[in-house]
Design an enzyme around this catalytic site. Structure first.
Site, mmCIF file in Angstrom:
data_model
loop_
_atom_site.group_PDB
_atom_site.id
_atom_site.type_symbol
_atom_site.label_atom_id
_atom_site.label_comp_id
_atom_site.label_asym_id
_atom_site.label_seq_id
_atom_site.Cartn_x
_atom_site.Cartn_y
_atom_site.Cartn_z
ATOM 1 N N ASN A 61 23.284 0.792 -37.142
ATOM 2 C CA ASN A 61 24.494 0.812 -36.320
ATOM 3 C C ASN A 61 25.066 -0.596 -36.177
ATOM 4 O O ASN A 61 24.334 -1.573 -36.217
ATOM 5 C CB ASN A 61 24.167 1.281 -34.900
ATOM 6 C CG ASN A 61 23.978 2.786 -34.768
ATOM 7 O OD1 ASN A 61 24.473 3.392 -33.840
ATOM 8 N ND2 ASN A 61 23.262 3.410 -35.690
ATOM 9 N N ALA A 68 6.909 2.346 -38.271
ATOM 10 C CA ALA A 68 5.699 3.167 -38.100
ATOM 11 C C ALA A 68 5.623 3.723 -36.680
ATOM 12 O O ALA A 68 5.265 4.882 -36.469
ATOM 13 C CB ALA A 68 4.457 2.341 -38.419
ATOM 14 N N TYR A 97 18.109 -13.421 -45.575
ATOM 15 C CA TYR A 97 16.722 -13.284 -46.040
ATOM 16 C C TYR A 97 16.706 -12.958 -47.539
ATOM 17 O O TYR A 97 17.478 -12.116 -48.020
ATOM 18 C CB TYR A 97 16.013 -12.123 -45.326
ATOM 19 C CG TYR A 97 15.863 -12.239 -43.825
ATOM 20 C CD1 TYR A 97 15.992 -13.455 -43.142
ATOM 21 C CD2 TYR A 97 15.558 -11.103 -43.073
ATOM 22 C CE1 TYR A 97 15.831 -13.524 -41.764
ATOM 23 C CE2 TYR A 97 15.400 -11.172 -41.689
ATOM 24 C CZ TYR A 97 15.544 -12.389 -41.048
ATOM 25 O OH TYR A 97 15.383 -12.436 -39.683
ATOM 26 N N PHE A 150 22.107 -1.409 -26.756
ATOM 27 C CA PHE A 150 23.323 -1.388 -27.577
ATOM 28 C C PHE A 150 23.892 0.034 -27.744
ATOM 29 O O PHE A 150 25.009 0.333 -27.294
ATOM 30 C CB PHE A 150 22.990 -2.034 -28.930
ATOM 31 C CG PHE A 150 23.930 -1.724 -30.044
ATOM 32 C CD1 PHE A 150 25.314 -1.841 -29.882
ATOM 33 C CD2 PHE A 150 23.439 -1.338 -31.298
ATOM 34 C CE1 PHE A 150 26.188 -1.571 -30.937
ATOM 35 C CE2 PHE A 150 24.296 -1.072 -32.346
ATOM 36 C CZ PHE A 150 25.667 -1.173 -32.168
ATOM 37 N N LYS A 200 8.179 4.277 -34.697
ATOM 38 C CA LYS A 200 9.221 5.311 -34.561
ATOM 39 C C LYS A 200 8.779 6.596 -35.274
ATOM 40 O O LYS A 200 8.991 7.701 -34.770
ATOM 41 C CB LYS A 200 10.553 4.823 -35.154
ATOM 42 C CG LYS A 200 11.241 3.718 -34.386
ATOM 43 C CD LYS A 200 11.720 4.128 -32.996
ATOM 44 C CE LYS A 200 12.885 5.099 -33.033
ATOM 45 N NZ LYS A 200 13.407 5.321 -31.636
ATOM 46 N N THR A 227 15.380 6.762 -36.532
ATOM 47 C CA THR A 227 15.985 5.865 -37.515
ATOM 48 C C THR A 227 15.711 6.334 -38.941
ATOM 49 O O THR A 227 14.717 7.038 -39.190
ATOM 50 C CB THR A 227 15.388 4.446 -37.323
ATOM 51 O OG1 THR A 227 15.738 3.632 -38.431
ATOM 52 C CG2 THR A 227 13.864 4.466 -37.215
ATOM 53 N N ASP A 228 16.559 5.907 -39.868
ATOM 54 C CA ASP A 228 16.300 6.181 -41.289
ATOM 55 C C ASP A 228 15.114 5.375 -41.814
ATOM 56 O O ASP A 228 14.578 5.676 -42.882
ATOM 57 C CB ASP A 228 17.553 5.911 -42.141
ATOM 58 C CG ASP A 228 18.082 4.486 -42.048
ATOM 59 O OD1 ASP A 228 17.486 3.655 -41.326
ATOM 60 O OD2 ASP A 228 19.104 4.191 -42.703
ATOM 61 N N GLU A 229 14.680 4.347 -41.058
ATOM 62 C CA GLU A 229 13.615 3.474 -41.565
ATOM 63 C C GLU A 229 12.275 4.206 -41.684
ATOM 64 O O GLU A 229 11.383 3.743 -42.390
ATOM 65 C CB GLU A 229 13.489 2.222 -40.684
ATOM 66 C CG GLU A 229 14.820 1.512 -40.563
ATOM 67 C CD GLU A 229 14.759 0.079 -40.052
ATOM 68 O OE1 GLU A 229 13.695 -0.545 -40.122
ATOM 69 O OE2 GLU A 229 15.813 -0.405 -39.599
ATOM 70 N N LYS A 239 20.385 -8.952 -34.228
ATOM 71 C CA LYS A 239 20.595 -8.113 -35.406
ATOM 72 C C LYS A 239 21.652 -8.764 -36.304
ATOM 73 O O LYS A 239 22.475 -9.551 -35.835
ATOM 74 C CB LYS A 239 21.041 -6.701 -34.991
ATOM 75 C CG LYS A 239 20.094 -6.021 -34.005
ATOM 76 C CD LYS A 239 18.882 -5.408 -34.670
ATOM 77 C CE LYS A 239 17.798 -4.978 -33.691
ATOM 78 N NZ LYS A 239 18.176 -4.011 -32.691
ATOM 79 N N TYR A 293 7.669 -1.549 -36.607
ATOM 80 C CA TYR A 293 8.762 -0.842 -35.922
ATOM 81 C C TYR A 293 8.899 0.580 -36.465
ATOM 82 O O TYR A 293 8.838 1.562 -35.708
ATOM 83 C CB TYR A 293 10.087 -1.600 -36.094
ATOM 84 C CG TYR A 293 11.310 -0.755 -35.784
ATOM 85 C CD1 TYR A 293 11.541 -0.286 -34.492
ATOM 86 C CD2 TYR A 293 12.217 -0.394 -36.785
ATOM 87 C CE1 TYR A 293 12.647 0.514 -34.204
ATOM 88 C CE2 TYR A 293 13.324 0.401 -36.511
ATOM 89 C CZ TYR A 293 13.538 0.856 -35.223
ATOM 90 O OH TYR A 293 14.625 1.651 -34.941
ATOM 91 N N ASP A 316 10.284 2.621 -16.560
ATOM 92 C CA ASP A 316 9.730 2.601 -17.925
ATOM 93 C C ASP A 316 9.552 4.052 -18.378
ATOM 94 O O ASP A 316 9.041 4.876 -17.596
ATOM 95 C CB ASP A 316 8.368 1.890 -17.840
ATOM 96 C CG ASP A 316 7.743 1.586 -19.183
ATOM 97 O OD1 ASP A 316 7.869 2.423 -20.104
ATOM 98 O OD2 ASP A 316 7.111 0.524 -19.311
#
Ligand code: NAD
Ligand code: TYD
Length: 360
Positions: free
Chosen positions: A192, A164, A219, A14, A166, A136-138, A201, A162, A61
């Protein structure tokens, strides 16, 4: 003399596909896209550039040290921008292994290949080289209502497999700068949205489910907050970080558009009511269905992008209202692209993630 180029990884995904398109239309250098073409990689997102002489594709890869090293030696890029990742939190809950493999081990192998290439460059060329890691901000964890937004100083506290994985990759990038002097830059962006996003998403999923007359799954209580960033604004920030960012630094990139999920979904419904009313004439909001929450669901993300604004001169051009309208129109106008992604694999994922989720 070989043409100046950069390598991007994950350019068929994306954000990567939006970045490649923006790069080709604004920058003189060529771009080589290295992508494994997982379920999320889609050559159809690159149709507009595939015949452009400034674009080339390599199927590989990021974890394949030999393939990456070969490409670096052949192309001699002035920068590598790493978008490649497994990127969906819900998939990381169902199957964390791939996330550790690509996001952590893959990034490590990529860093090793880049370190080998970079350390053999003449000193002045090596100083100008950049490894830009898109994160990411996560990684910062979850905010409560009223907490100050994440800054670059916020301690890491990832909560999903995810985030963790990153976070681990961000730490490796930091260590390669600190230990080896590799000129790295890390960007941590918020959610995004925009053209070419795979409909697993929230935003594209809601648009496509609504058009198909299917339930719109929300959710939990729908009050989780994300800070929505239009993908074109993000790509501009990454280009600025490449040209103006200081090696070893991290930059937060956010849309300044905090919205609760339920409000995002209602906004999409209202735009669709206007642009493509349902045959039944019922408002799309009637399809909203609250479903079982995501385990470990982070409550709120918000980004303080002051450093990107001060140091890079970056500001988002889109408000949420302008960006979401553009995005809905894009999905309405690009039904061929949509038909190409709602494949058997997509249907399998939808069944796995939603069929066992009780409506609440
Ligand atoms: P995406 O899932 O749409 O695309 C990922 C791309 O990476 C695909 O083209 C896929 O084929 C490729 N890829 C996956 N594993 C690979 C591997 N081992 N080797 C080479 N290529 C591989 O992801 P996206 O939404 O475009 O996200 C891009 C980056 O931005 C990711 O690093 C993600 O963590 C980060 N990010 C995304 C968001 C968001 O809202 N989408 C927010 C913050 C950060
Ligand atoms: P998502 O787009 O998966 O991004 P992220 O988890 O990386 O923030 O989800 C955005 C928000 O929407 C998040 O709070 C989870 C929620 N969500 C739903 O309520 N329903 C859904 O079907 C999906 C995919 C997400």
């Amino acid at each position: 003399m070989a043409q100046t180029c950069i390598i991007v990884t994950g350019g068929a995904g994306f954000i990567g596909a939006n970045f490649v398109q923006q790069w080709i239309s604004t920058e003189p250098a060529a771009v080589i896209n290295l992508d494994k073409l997982t379920y999320a990689g889609n050559p159809a997102s690159l149709r507009a550039v595939e015949a452009n002489p400034n674009y080339a594709f390599t199927h590989a890869d990021i974890g394949d040290f030999a393939a990456v090293s070969r490409l670096l030696a052949q192309r001699k890029p002035v920068a590598v921008v790493n978008f490649a990742a497994e990127s969906h939190v819900d998939r990381s809950i169902h199957g964390p292994g791939e996330f550790v493999q690509t996001n952590l081990v893959g990034t490590f192998q990529l860093l090793e290949a880049v370190r080998g290439y970079w350390s053999a460059l003449p000193a002045d060329v090596g100083r100008r080289f950049r490894f830009l890691h898109v994160s990411t901000d996560e990684v910062y964890g979850s905010l409560q209502p009223g907490d100050a937004p994440f800054t670059e100083q916020t301690p890491y506290a990832p909560n999903s497999p995810y985030s963790a994985s990153k976070a681990g990759s961000d730490h490796l990038v930091r260590a390669y700068h600190h230990t080896y002097g590799l000129p790295t830059i890390t960007t941590n962006c918020s959610n995004n949205y925009g053209p070419y996003q795979f409909p697993e998403k929230l935003i594209p999923l809601i648009i496509l489910n609504a058009l198909a007359g299917k339930p719109l799954p929300i959710y939990g209580d729908g009050l989780n907050v994300r800070d929505w960033l239009y993908v074109g604004d993000h790509c501009t920030a990454v280009r600025l970080a490449l040209s103006k960012g200081r090696p070893g630094e991290t930059y937060n990139i956010g849309g300044n558009n905090e919205r609760a999920n339920i409000d995002v979904v209602r906004t999409i419904c209202r735009i669709l009511d206007e642009l493509r009313p349902a045959d039944s004439r019922k408002p799309y909001e009637s399809l909203i269905t609250f479903v079982a929450d995501r385990p470990g669901h982070d409550r709120r993300y918000a980004i303080d992008a002051t450093k990107s604004s001060d140091e890079l001169g970056w500001k988002p051009a889109e408000t949420f209202e302008s960006g979401i309208r553009k995005t809905v129109r894009w999905y309405l106008d690009n039904s061929d692209w949509v038909q190409g992604v709602v494949s058997g694999e997509y249907r399998k994922w939808m069944a796995k993630n939603y069929d066992t989720r009780e409506a609440t």
